[in-house]
Every structure is written in structure tokens, then in C-alpha cells.
Design a protein around this motif. Structure first.
Motif, PDB file in Angstrom:
ATOM      1  N   HIS A  35       0.616  -0.857   0.009  1.00  0.00           N
ATOM      2  CA  HIS A  35      -0.031  -0.029  -0.129  1.00  0.00           C
ATOM      3  C   HIS A  35       1.049   1.576  -0.312  1.00  0.00           C
ATOM      4  N   GLU A  91      -5.975   2.630  -5.418  1.00  0.00           N
ATOM      5  CA  GLU A  91      -6.989   2.437  -3.928  1.00  0.00           C
ATOM      6  C   GLU A  91      -8.008   3.562  -4.410  1.00  0.00           C
ATOM      7  N   ASP A 127       0.658   2.231   3.875  1.00  0.00           N
ATOM      8  CA  ASP A 127      -0.026   3.647   3.168  1.00  0.00           C
ATOM      9  C   ASP A 127       0.807   4.824   3.075  1.00  0.00           C
ATOM     10  N   HIS A 147       1.624   5.414  -1.807  1.00  0.00           N
ATOM     11  CA  HIS A 147       1.086   6.466  -2.913  1.00  0.00           C
ATOM     12  C   HIS A 147       2.159   6.930  -3.119  1.00  0.00           C
TER      13      HIS A 147
HETATM   14 ZN    ZN Z   1      -3.683   4.515   1.288  1.00  0.00          ZN
END
Ligand code: ZN
Ligand code: ZN
Length: 214
Positions: free
Chosen positions: A11, A65, A158, A13
């Protein structure tokens, strides 16, 4: 070829998400620095970053996502965009049609636009998300959720800022190939590993993100 224990942050970004500041080059640099074998690029509702990031030393799983009407959902191993703002099971169907797998993102994180605890046709549950606060409480609740549904467990940072990459990762027992990795996740050949993002790094990231917005 023997299966390996691959360390993959599932995960991550990049700056192709409006709320993240990590460049594609930084993804590679920090993944190597953290000893990862691979990452899943999961920008909010776009594949643009994932498509551009190709590197021979690093396994890159293209992902998104996706914002659904029931919260966030990670699509892993997809190469076509998937429409946001649809019902969660409808979205999962589209992910499967595109050849990918659907992972519930931070499913019990009630203060974010989280996947609800609603039972859906997930392939796996993200039980560790390094951005979640308090981390240990949500890890406990997510694991309980995954166990109840008897689904595979994954972990991801994340990360929205490069130094956050690899704070959590999934050990996947598979050959170093995207299709093999996805198959192994479905077969529960995963171990989630991780810790929360340290506050010092979190605050630096927040400051950078604010600067970018103004
Ligand atoms: Zn995320
Ligand atoms: Zn999310």
C-alpha cells in the motif's frame, strides 16, 4: 525456481495521488533502502503512477486505492482503471474481471473514509496499516475481522511521504513475479509485518503535504 520470502509493501502512494508527495524515483530509492523486494503502487483512483514506475530491481504491482460508496478498497494487479464511487461488491466484480484481487483497505478505521466492516467478496484483508492511529488497536480489530472471514492477511505502510515506505510490509512466499505473488496472497501464503509510522516522520510528511497544497 524455489519460492522466496518476498518483502512487499502492499500500500504505497505517489505524487499521482493528490494527497501524497513521493516521487516515483523516491519510491525506488526508499524501497531499496528499507530492504523491500517490491511495492504495490496504490494511488487514489488512478493508475498513472503505477504505469510509469517500471524498474528492473524492484517488483512493482500495479494497483489502485478505489473510493467506493462503502469506503476504500485496494485493487492489486490491475492494468485498467476502475470507476470510483460504486458499491463495494460491484467494484470487486470489476477488479476480478480486470484480473486483479480486492483487498479491504484499513477496514476498521472508522475515522477515515474506511471500508466498512460490511462483509464483501474480498480476496484479502489489510490487517496492518502504518498510517492508522492507534496502530495496535486497529491491527487487533483488523485481524479479528480477517479471522472471522477466514481471509488472507496483508500489511502496507499507506505511505504518502517517501520515508514512510516499508514501515509495514507483507512477507509473501512466492516467485518474484506479479502473477505468482497475487496467487500466493490468495492462497494465504502471507505474513503481515510492521509498526506505526514514527511521529517525527509523520509530522515532516504532513508539513510537506501542507506546503504542496498552498
Ligand atoms: Zn492509502
Ligand atoms: Zn485509504
Amino acid at each position: 525456481m524455489n519460492s522466496l520470502n518476498l518483502r512487499i509493501d502492499l500500500h504505497v502512494h505517489t505524487c499521482y495521488s493528490s494527497d501524497a508527495v513521493t516521487t516515483l524515483k523516491e519510491v525506488i530509492v526508499y524501497s531499496k533502502k528499507r530492504g523491500l523486494d517490491g511495492v504495490a503502487i496504490t494511488d487514489h483512483d488512478t493508475l498513472s503512477g503505477a504505469r510509469k514506475l517500471q524498474n528492473s530491481d524492484l517488483i512493482v504491482i500495479p494497483g489502485i486505492e478505489i473510493t467506493t460508496t462503502n469506503g476504500h478498497l485496494l485493487a492489486l494487479n490491475v492494468n485498467t482503471p476502475i470507476l470510483p464511487n460504486l458499491d463495494i461488491n460491484e467494484t470487486i466484480q470489476k477488479i476480478h474481471k480486470a484480473g486483479g484481487i480486492a483487498v479491504a483497505a484499513h477496514p476498521t478505521l472508522f475515522y477515515k473514509a474506511a471500508s466498512s466492516r460490511r462483509t464483501a467478496f474480498y480476496d484479502a484483508i489489510e490487517v496492518m496499516n502504518s498510517s492508522a492511529v492507534p496502530f495496535h488497536l486497529f491491527t487487533y480489530l483488523n485481524k479479528k475481522f480477517a479471522t472471522r472471514l477466514s481471509l488472507p492477511q496483508t500489511a502496507g505502510s499507506d505511505a504518502h511521504y517517501a520515508p514512510e515506505i516499508g514501515t509495514a510490509y507483507t512477507i509473501v512466499e512466492a516467485d518474484p513475479d506479479v502473477e505468482e505473488i497475487v496467487r500466493a496472497i490468495k492462497k494465504k501464503a502471507t505474513i503481515p509485518v510492521g509498526k506505526p509510522i514514527p511521529w517525527r516522520i509523520r509530522l515532516k510528511g504532513e508539513a510537506l503535504r501542507l506546503k504542496r497544497k498552498t
